[in-house]
Design an enzyme around this catalytic site. Structure first.
Site, short mmCIF file in Angstrom:
data_model
loop_
_atom_site.label_atom_id
_atom_site.label_comp_id
_atom_site.label_asym_id
_atom_site.label_seq_id
_atom_site.Cartn_x
_atom_site.Cartn_y
_atom_site.Cartn_z
N GLU A 76 0.87 -1.17 0.00
CA GLU A 76 0.00 0.00 0.00
C GLU A 76 0.90 1.22 0.00
O GLU A 76 1.48 1.59 1.03
CB GLU A 76 -0.91 -0.02 1.23
CG GLU A 76 -1.90 -1.17 1.25
CD GLU A 76 -2.92 -1.10 0.12
OE1 GLU A 76 -3.10 0.00 -0.47
OE2 GLU A 76 -3.51 -2.14 -0.21
N CYS A 89 -1.99 9.33 2.33
CA CYS A 89 -1.58 8.79 1.03
C CYS A 89 -2.62 9.00 -0.06
O CYS A 89 -2.29 8.99 -1.25
CB CYS A 89 -1.23 7.31 1.15
SG CYS A 89 -2.60 6.27 1.70
#
Length: 459
Positions: A210, A244
């Site tokens: 991720e 993010c």
């Protein structure tokens, strides 16, 4: 480091897949985890504040609430998800019963990031354990107060043969990655993600990465600009931009740029007042290294708003950069902070050029009242997850898979997608013995012609 290595060697030898622990027992452990977290909420929120002044509201909303949601879903659905799935057999194997079993991988390594240090650590861990794996967690050393709480929580709830926390920095991570694991789950930067993937390849270990990227936010001339400004500011400045999936830069239609900028500034000051450094709701940058990296992005740029830096407090004011070059410091890599470049465009070719200048992003956002155009643009580009007329909220829907593509990551999780990540599908076929047709056995003789005639039965 030496002490951690010795603990790891002892602990990893002790870890084992606990699939022999029944589904109901795992559910009971999840209930125990939820209860423990509920009883220690204030300690967790205090730790998050101590690490980077995250407000208690933001800490609860982005860390605890997301965690409770995931725990509750696994408690509710784990039995259903864990049952073997019956599939139709093929005529060639008649008579048979065919199943897909969900099998735990075994020993799982989770390396967690610092930006949402509680939920981005605890959620993959609880999912892996619920699926029947054992886990070693390496929290981020950049958020030491939360890392300590994570160790307290996991060691209080789970037997050490099921979950264990190893503290440490880059050296500890490097040592962990040299070990053989059955699965690795990593959340963090693209450069470190590449290191993790390379280390996993040495043992042919499957991974979930991720990562992140430069997430574009397109605002066209039809957009509801007031709503766009409110939702962009919220999505960008939550956690001081250290997210993010936050908008990394805006691509706005030139004819509405000036109005959008005014609304963005109004929304920033409405949310945090004109004295943003005094707002109790505005977090700080995680450490001096990241502060210096972000401050460097402001050099030689034209600012539309902000730019105030208070190094002693690791404070960076929300800042809007006007028309930076695509190769400038602010546009080189993911910003991961409260800095928002604004670029204008006049036609779609400019939008396409800007977005394709960078690797595939983790997220893409489009603000438009033209639904046809928005959907076309969503299909045009490659990204992990996208939203029309909002930012970052796709993260909270556990029915949507969360993950990147290319440089922004590989693999997906959340909800049932986490269950599918932390298990593998195992095929099981049960042939019956009350009949055994001779067709497949030699000698074959003239069976080929018959096989050709009946091939449609098997395809």
């Amino acid at each position: 480091m030496t002490e951690n290595v010795e603990i790891l060697v002892q602990q990893k030898n002790y870890l084992a897949s606990h699939e022999t622990v029944g589904v109901q027992q795992r559910i009971d452990l999840l209930k125990k985890l939820k209860s423990y977290i509920e009883n220690h909420e204030q300690e967790i929120l205090d730790a998050l504040y101590a690490d980077f002044k995250k407000s208690h509201f933001e800490g609860y909303a982005t860390e605890l609430l997301v965690t409770y949601k995931e725990i509750n879903l696994f408690i509710k659905k784990l039995k259903q998800w864990s049952r073997p799935k019956r599939v139709l057999p093929t005529l060639f194997n008649f008579p048979s019963l065919d199943y897909i079993y969900q099998q735990a991988w075994g020993q799982v390594l989770v390396i967690a990031p610092w930006n949402y240090p509680f939920q981005l650590a605890i959620n993959p861990v609880l999912a892996a354990i619920a699926c029947g794996n054992s886990v070693i967690l390496k929290p981020s050393e950049l958020t030491p107060h939360t890392a300590k709480i994570l160790e307290q929580v996991l060691h209080a709830v789970f037997p050490k043969e099921i979950a264990y926390v190893i503290q440490g920095g880059a050296e500890t991570s490097t040592y962990l990655l040299k070990q053989k694991w059955d699965y690795i789950f990593f959340t963090g930067s693209v450069p470190v993600g590449k290191i993790v993937a390379k280390a996993a390849a040495e043992h042919l270990t499957p991974v979930t990465l991720e990562l992140g990227g430069k997430n574009p936010c397109i605002v066209d001339e039809t957009a509801n600009l007031a709503i766009a400004a409110k939702r962009i500011v919220w999505g960008k400045l939550i956690n001081a931009g250290q997210t993010c999936i936050a908008p990394d830069y805006i691509l706005v239609q030139k004819k509405v740029k000036e109005k959008l900028v005014k609304l963005l500034i109004q929304e920033i000051e409405s949310s945090y007042t004109k004295h943003i450094d005094q707002s109790p709701d505005y977090p700080r940058i995680v450490n001096p290294k990241n502060f210096e990296r972000l401050a460097k992005m402001l050099s030689n740029e034209k600012l539309l708003y902000g730019g105030q830096l208070i190094e002693s407090e690791l404070y960076i004011e929300p800042t809007l950069i006007d028309e930076p070059n695509l190769d400038s410091e602010a546009m080189q890599d993911e910003i991961f902070g409260p800095i928002l470049p604004i670029l204008s465009y006049t036609d779609f070719n400019e939008v396409e050029h800007s977005i394709q200048h960078f690797p595939h992003p983790l997220s893409l956002f489009i603000f438009s009242e033209n639904a046809t155009r928005a959907k076309q643009w969503m299909q045009q580009f490659e990204f992990g997850g996208g939203i029309i007329n909002d930012t970052i909220v796709h993260f909270v829907n556990d029915r949507l898979p969360f993950g990147g593509v290319g440089n922004s990551g590989m693999g997906q999780y959340h909800g049932k997608h986490s269950f599918e990540t932390f298990t593998r599908k195992k095929a099981v076929l049960h042939r019956k013995t009350w009949i055994d047709l001779p067709f497949r056995y030699p000698p074959y003789g003239d069976k080929l012609n018959l096989l050709k005639r009946v091939k449609s039965w098997f395809t």
